[in-house]
Design a protein around this motif. Structure first.
Motif, mmCIF file in Angstrom:
data_model
loop_
_atom_site.group_PDB
_atom_site.id
_atom_site.type_symbol
_atom_site.label_atom_id
_atom_site.label_comp_id
_atom_site.label_asym_id
_atom_site.label_seq_id
_atom_site.Cartn_x
_atom_site.Cartn_y
_atom_site.Cartn_z
ATOM 1 N N ILE A 96 0.853 -1.182 0.000
ATOM 2 C CA ILE A 96 0.000 0.000 0.000
ATOM 3 C C ILE A 96 0.891 1.235 0.000
ATOM 4 N N SER A 97 0.494 2.233 -0.774
ATOM 5 C CA SER A 97 1.119 3.548 -0.718
ATOM 6 C C SER A 97 -0.005 4.570 -0.714
ATOM 7 N N TYR A 98 0.008 5.453 0.275
ATOM 8 C CA TYR A 98 -1.082 6.413 0.432
ATOM 9 C C TYR A 98 -0.504 7.731 0.938
ATOM 10 N N THR A 99 -0.934 8.830 0.339
ATOM 11 C CA THR A 99 -0.525 10.148 0.808
ATOM 12 C C THR A 99 -1.601 10.675 1.739
ATOM 13 N N PRO A 100 -1.294 10.797 3.032
ATOM 14 C CA PRO A 100 -2.324 11.243 3.977
ATOM 15 C C PRO A 100 -2.744 12.683 3.704
ATOM 16 N N THR A 101 -4.030 12.940 3.870
ATOM 17 C CA THR A 101 -4.556 14.291 3.698
ATOM 18 C C THR A 101 -4.778 14.978 5.038
ATOM 19 N N THR A 102 -4.653 14.219 6.109
ATOM 20 C CA THR A 102 -4.821 14.768 7.446
ATOM 21 C C THR A 102 -3.953 14.007 8.436
ATOM 22 N N ALA A 103 -3.513 14.688 9.460
ATOM 23 C CA ALA A 103 -2.784 14.028 10.546
ATOM 24 C C ALA A 103 -3.794 13.319 11.436
ATOM 25 N N GLY A 104 -3.328 12.367 12.230
ATOM 26 C CA GLY A 104 -4.210 11.673 13.158
ATOM 27 C C GLY A 104 -3.853 10.208 13.276
ATOM 28 N N THR A 105 -4.744 9.447 13.899
ATOM 29 C CA THR A 105 -4.507 8.027 14.136
ATOM 30 C C THR A 105 -5.132 7.200 13.016
ATOM 31 N N TYR A 106 -4.285 6.512 12.283
ATOM 32 C CA TYR A 106 -4.700 5.634 11.195
ATOM 33 C C TYR A 106 -4.712 4.196 11.703
ATOM 34 N N LYS A 107 -5.451 3.330 11.010
ATOM 35 C CA LYS A 107 -5.514 1.926 11.385
ATOM 36 C C LYS A 107 -5.030 1.070 10.220
ATOM 37 N N ILE A 108 -4.187 0.099 10.536
ATOM 38 C CA ILE A 108 -3.721 -0.893 9.569
ATOM 39 C C ILE A 108 -4.376 -2.215 9.946
ATOM 40 N N LYS A 109 -4.942 -2.902 8.951
ATOM 41 C CA LYS A 109 -5.576 -4.200 9.210
ATOM 42 C C LYS A 109 -4.939 -5.250 8.309
ATOM 43 N N VAL A 110 -4.528 -6.362 8.918
ATOM 44 C CA VAL A 110 -4.016 -7.523 8.191
ATOM 45 C C VAL A 110 -5.066 -8.619 8.357
ATOM 46 N N LEU A 111 -5.666 -9.049 7.258
ATOM 47 C CA LEU A 111 -6.773 -10.004 7.282
ATOM 48 C C LEU A 111 -6.404 -11.276 6.534
ATOM 49 N N SER A 112 -6.704 -12.427 7.127
ATOM 50 C CA SER A 112 -6.544 -13.688 6.410
ATOM 51 C C SER A 112 -7.811 -13.953 5.606
ATOM 52 N N TYR A 113 -7.722 -13.766 4.316
ATOM 53 C CA TYR A 113 -8.840 -14.119 3.445
ATOM 54 C C TYR A 113 -8.943 -15.637 3.383
ATOM 55 N N LYS A 114 -7.750 -16.288 3.417
ATOM 56 C CA LYS A 114 -7.693 -17.748 3.353
ATOM 57 C C LYS A 114 -6.418 -18.232 4.022
#
Length: 136
Positions: A96-114
């Motif tokens: 993932i690459s994302y340019t934040p538009t605001t400061a603050g607390t972000y969440k990262i989620k790692v999900l097992s699809y399978k």
């Protein structure tokens, strides 16, 4: 090898070789985390506090012992809880690459699809710490 020994800092190399003074360019922080997911649909969540919008948020997730029976996905949510980036391939790596538009607390989620197994990820951003908040 899945994980490097750091980024190349040519300014520091030149400074050491020639005893130059001054400072090098500002660079983002890198944070490494590792864990595992026990079964399909299990997930881990992490919070990351982004102090400003100076640097993009770049996340690389690796399955070190990947097989075709594993499929982990990666998500990023902004401070208001809206999904702003996702990587949902069935490959060994999610990015993932994302340019934040605001400061603050972000969440990262790692999900097992399978499947189940271990993973690790590296986050490059302005944040200095990541905290695991959920292990389902």
């Amino acid at each position: 090898m899945d994980y490097g020994f750091g980024r190349l800092d040519s300014y520091a190399a030149v400074k050491q070789a020639g005893n130059f003074t001054g400072t090098g360019p500002a660079v983002p922080n890198h944070i490494y985390k590792a864990d595992s997911l026990a079964n399909s649909k299990s997930y881990d969540e992490y919070t990351i506090t982004i102090p400003n919008t100076t640097y993009p948020i770049a996340i690389t997730l690796i399955h070190p012992n990947w097989t075709s029976s594993q499929d982990f996905d990666l998500y990023l949510y902004n401070p208001s809880g809206t999904e702003v980036a996702a990587s949902e391939t069935s490959k060994r790596q999610e990015t993932i690459s994302y340019t934040p538009t605001t400061a603050g607390t972000y969440k990262i989620k790692v999900l097992s699809y399978k499947g189940s197994g271990s993973y690790f990820f590296d986050v490059s951003s302005g944040a200095s710490t990541i905290t695991q908040t959920t292990n389902q």
